[in-house]
Design a protein around this motif. Sequence first.
Motif, mmCIF file in Angstrom:
data_model
loop_
_atom_site.group_PDB
_atom_site.id
_atom_site.type_symbol
_atom_site.label_atom_id
_atom_site.label_comp_id
_atom_site.label_asym_id
_atom_site.label_seq_id
_atom_site.Cartn_x
_atom_site.Cartn_y
_atom_site.Cartn_z
ATOM 1 N N ALA A 1 66.726 33.988 7.915
ATOM 2 C CA ALA A 1 68.129 33.945 8.213
ATOM 3 C C ALA A 1 68.644 35.471 7.918
ATOM 4 O O ALA A 1 69.300 36.281 8.641
ATOM 5 N N LEU A 2 68.741 35.857 6.763
ATOM 6 C CA LEU A 2 69.269 36.929 6.221
ATOM 7 C C LEU A 2 68.445 38.160 6.719
ATOM 8 O O LEU A 2 69.395 39.246 7.373
ATOM 9 N N GLU A 3 67.157 38.310 6.822
ATOM 10 C CA GLU A 3 66.584 39.374 7.171
ATOM 11 C C GLU A 3 66.820 39.452 8.947
ATOM 12 O O GLU A 3 66.892 40.530 9.332
ATOM 13 N N LEU A 4 66.845 38.441 9.606
ATOM 14 C CA LEU A 4 67.011 38.521 10.893
ATOM 15 C C LEU A 4 68.394 39.024 11.315
ATOM 16 O O LEU A 4 68.504 39.709 12.424
ATOM 17 N N ALA A 5 69.486 38.764 10.535
ATOM 18 C CA ALA A 5 70.753 39.075 10.830
ATOM 19 C C ALA A 5 70.825 40.794 10.552
ATOM 20 O O ALA A 5 71.476 41.554 10.895
ATOM 21 N N GLY A 6 69.894 41.153 9.765
ATOM 22 C CA GLY A 6 69.980 42.577 9.249
ATOM 23 C C GLY A 6 69.198 43.688 10.193
ATOM 24 O O GLY A 6 69.425 44.740 10.203
ATOM 25 N N VAL A 7 68.462 43.012 11.176
ATOM 26 C CA VAL A 7 67.689 43.734 12.034
ATOM 27 C C VAL A 7 68.618 44.543 13.124
ATOM 28 O O VAL A 7 69.401 44.012 13.765
ATOM 29 N N SER A 8 68.417 45.735 13.383
ATOM 30 C CA SER A 8 69.049 46.531 14.618
ATOM 31 C C SER A 8 68.076 46.385 15.680
ATOM 32 O O SER A 8 66.900 46.492 15.465
ATOM 33 N N GLN A 9 68.749 47.070 16.856
ATOM 34 C CA GLN A 9 67.942 47.073 18.015
ATOM 35 C C GLN A 9 67.088 48.230 17.889
ATOM 36 O O GLN A 9 66.136 48.314 18.529
ATOM 37 N N ASP A 10 67.642 49.319 17.208
ATOM 38 C CA ASP A 10 66.659 50.715 17.012
ATOM 39 C C ASP A 10 65.468 50.377 16.274
ATOM 40 O O ASP A 10 64.541 50.875 16.443
ATOM 41 N N GLN A 11 65.532 49.374 15.317
ATOM 42 C CA GLN A 11 64.355 49.132 14.372
ATOM 43 C C GLN A 11 63.561 48.420 15.332
ATOM 44 O O GLN A 11 62.315 48.802 15.376
ATOM 45 N N VAL A 12 63.983 47.565 15.958
ATOM 46 C CA VAL A 12 62.889 46.739 16.961
ATOM 47 C C VAL A 12 62.256 47.568 18.103
ATOM 48 O O VAL A 12 61.197 47.585 18.489
ATOM 49 N N TYR A 13 63.073 48.734 18.594
ATOM 50 C CA TYR A 13 62.563 49.490 19.578
ATOM 51 C C TYR A 13 61.649 50.363 18.904
ATOM 52 O O TYR A 13 60.462 50.684 19.508
ATOM 53 N N ASP A 14 61.823 51.049 17.820
ATOM 54 C CA ASP A 14 60.983 52.005 17.046
ATOM 55 C C ASP A 14 59.811 51.181 16.724
ATOM 56 O O ASP A 14 58.704 51.513 17.053
ATOM 57 N N ALA A 15 59.808 49.977 16.301
ATOM 58 C CA ALA A 15 58.575 49.138 16.018
ATOM 59 C C ALA A 15 57.741 48.967 17.157
ATOM 60 O O ALA A 15 56.348 49.039 17.198
ATOM 61 N N ARG A 16 58.372 48.678 18.338
ATOM 62 C CA ARG A 16 57.466 48.479 19.633
ATOM 63 C C ARG A 16 56.694 49.778 20.247
ATOM 64 O O ARG A 16 55.810 49.525 20.505
ATOM 65 N N VAL A 17 57.598 50.864 20.015
ATOM 66 C CA VAL A 17 57.026 52.186 20.399
ATOM 67 C C VAL A 17 55.804 52.439 19.490
ATOM 68 O O VAL A 17 54.660 52.872 20.123
ATOM 69 N N GLU A 18 56.012 52.130 18.017
ATOM 70 C CA GLU A 18 54.896 52.452 17.151
ATOM 71 C C GLU A 18 53.478 51.655 17.464
ATOM 72 O O GLU A 18 52.329 51.952 17.392
ATOM 73 N N ALA A 19 53.904 50.452 17.972
ATOM 74 C CA ALA A 19 52.968 49.306 18.437
ATOM 75 C C ALA A 19 52.147 49.761 19.745
ATOM 76 O O ALA A 19 50.867 49.704 19.629
ATOM 77 N N LEU A 20 52.783 50.604 20.551
ATOM 78 C CA LEU A 20 52.005 51.084 21.531
ATOM 79 C C LEU A 20 51.134 52.062 21.281
ATOM 80 O O LEU A 20 50.079 52.398 21.690
ATOM 81 N N ILE A 21 51.515 53.133 20.326
ATOM 82 C CA ILE A 21 50.883 54.193 19.679
ATOM 83 C C ILE A 21 49.683 53.639 19.013
ATOM 84 O O ILE A 21 48.494 54.224 19.101
ATOM 85 N N THR A 22 49.751 52.580 18.202
ATOM 86 C CA THR A 22 48.767 52.080 17.629
ATOM 87 C C THR A 22 47.809 51.341 18.407
ATOM 88 O O THR A 22 46.526 51.706 18.044
ATOM 89 N N ALA A 23 48.054 50.903 19.472
ATOM 90 C CA ALA A 23 47.217 50.187 20.448
ATOM 91 C C ALA A 23 46.356 51.444 20.948
ATOM 92 O O ALA A 23 45.042 51.029 21.270
ATOM 93 N N ILE A 24 46.747 52.436 21.459
ATOM 94 C CA ILE A 24 46.035 53.570 21.972
ATOM 95 C C ILE A 24 44.939 53.908 20.722
ATOM 96 O O ILE A 24 43.807 54.298 21.191
ATOM 97 N N GLU A 25 45.361 54.266 19.617
ATOM 98 C CA GLU A 25 44.621 54.798 18.444
ATOM 99 C C GLU A 25 43.476 53.637 18.213
ATOM 100 O O GLU A 25 42.503 54.144 18.107
ATOM 101 N N ARG A 26 43.735 52.573 18.298
ATOM 102 C CA ARG A 26 42.659 51.383 17.942
ATOM 103 C C ARG A 26 41.764 51.619 19.262
ATOM 104 O O ARG A 26 40.765 51.382 18.748
ATOM 105 N N ARG A 27 42.074 51.537 20.282
ATOM 106 C CA ARG A 27 41.066 51.670 21.419
ATOM 107 C C ARG A 27 40.579 53.040 21.402
ATOM 108 O O ARG A 27 39.195 52.876 21.616
ATOM 109 N N ALA A 28 40.883 53.964 21.233
ATOM 110 C CA ALA A 28 40.143 55.220 21.122
ATOM 111 C C ALA A 28 39.156 55.228 19.802
ATOM 112 O O ALA A 28 37.890 55.638 19.967
ATOM 113 N N VAL A 29 39.396 54.488 18.645
ATOM 114 C CA VAL A 29 38.411 54.332 17.806
ATOM 115 C C VAL A 29 37.209 53.433 18.017
ATOM 116 O O VAL A 29 36.193 53.578 17.811
ATOM 117 N N GLU A 30 37.658 52.477 18.901
ATOM 118 C CA GLU A 30 36.639 51.334 19.290
ATOM 119 C C GLU A 30 35.515 52.335 20.343
ATOM 120 O O GLU A 30 34.462 52.031 20.344
#
Length: 240
Positions: free
Chosen positions: A206-235
Amino acid sequence: MSKPPLDTAASATASRSRSKRSGSQLTPEAIIEASLRIAARGSADAFTVRRLGEELGADPTAVYRHFRDKDELLLEVADRTLGEVLDSIPEGLNWQDRIRALADGSLAVALKYPAVASAMASRTTRRPNEFRVVELILGAVTEAGLSGTDAAVHYRMVGDSLLALVGQRAAYLLFSPEARAADESAWNREYRLVDPEAFPQITKAALELAGVSQDQVYDARVEALITAIERRAVELRGGA
């Protein structure tokens, strides 16, 4: 009935004349700029002919002299906003940072023109600046080591994800202040009051959920996209 004073009548005539002149002298560029000004004020009705007529000081129907309908105007305005995004991206970045810069610029422009971004979350402009964005993303995934179907799939993954993410953020800004306040307080109110036996994971986080910002979520999702591309390139390189 008495006639209006001469200066009042002259003023009204001049006002009508100005409206007629502005209507006849409208250009597509002027209409696009007016739509952007309305959208930048946070209005949800940036593409109604009434609002445009008021903004331009012209007969609202004059818009249809230059655009087939409101949808054509929306697509032109949306493509203009994509140009703003592209102008914000520095030269000389590696492929990961080009995607990050595209994501940052897309979010900034979406929050600047929420009515445009929310409407375009599932649309395509089919115009020059959109082609430039597609070229940028394809160039990034190709530089990462993808080609053919892999490049096409991962381009779509990035493009569609950014449209959805910024569209969601933009649509939220069009809600009433009261609705936004209720949503934003939920983590500190309703979610902290759930039954801990029924929802132990929510209670624990509960405490951590309340502290998460929209920008943090956005940045994490963008990094996940980049990681997916990197992982596929390695494969594709055989896991090296």
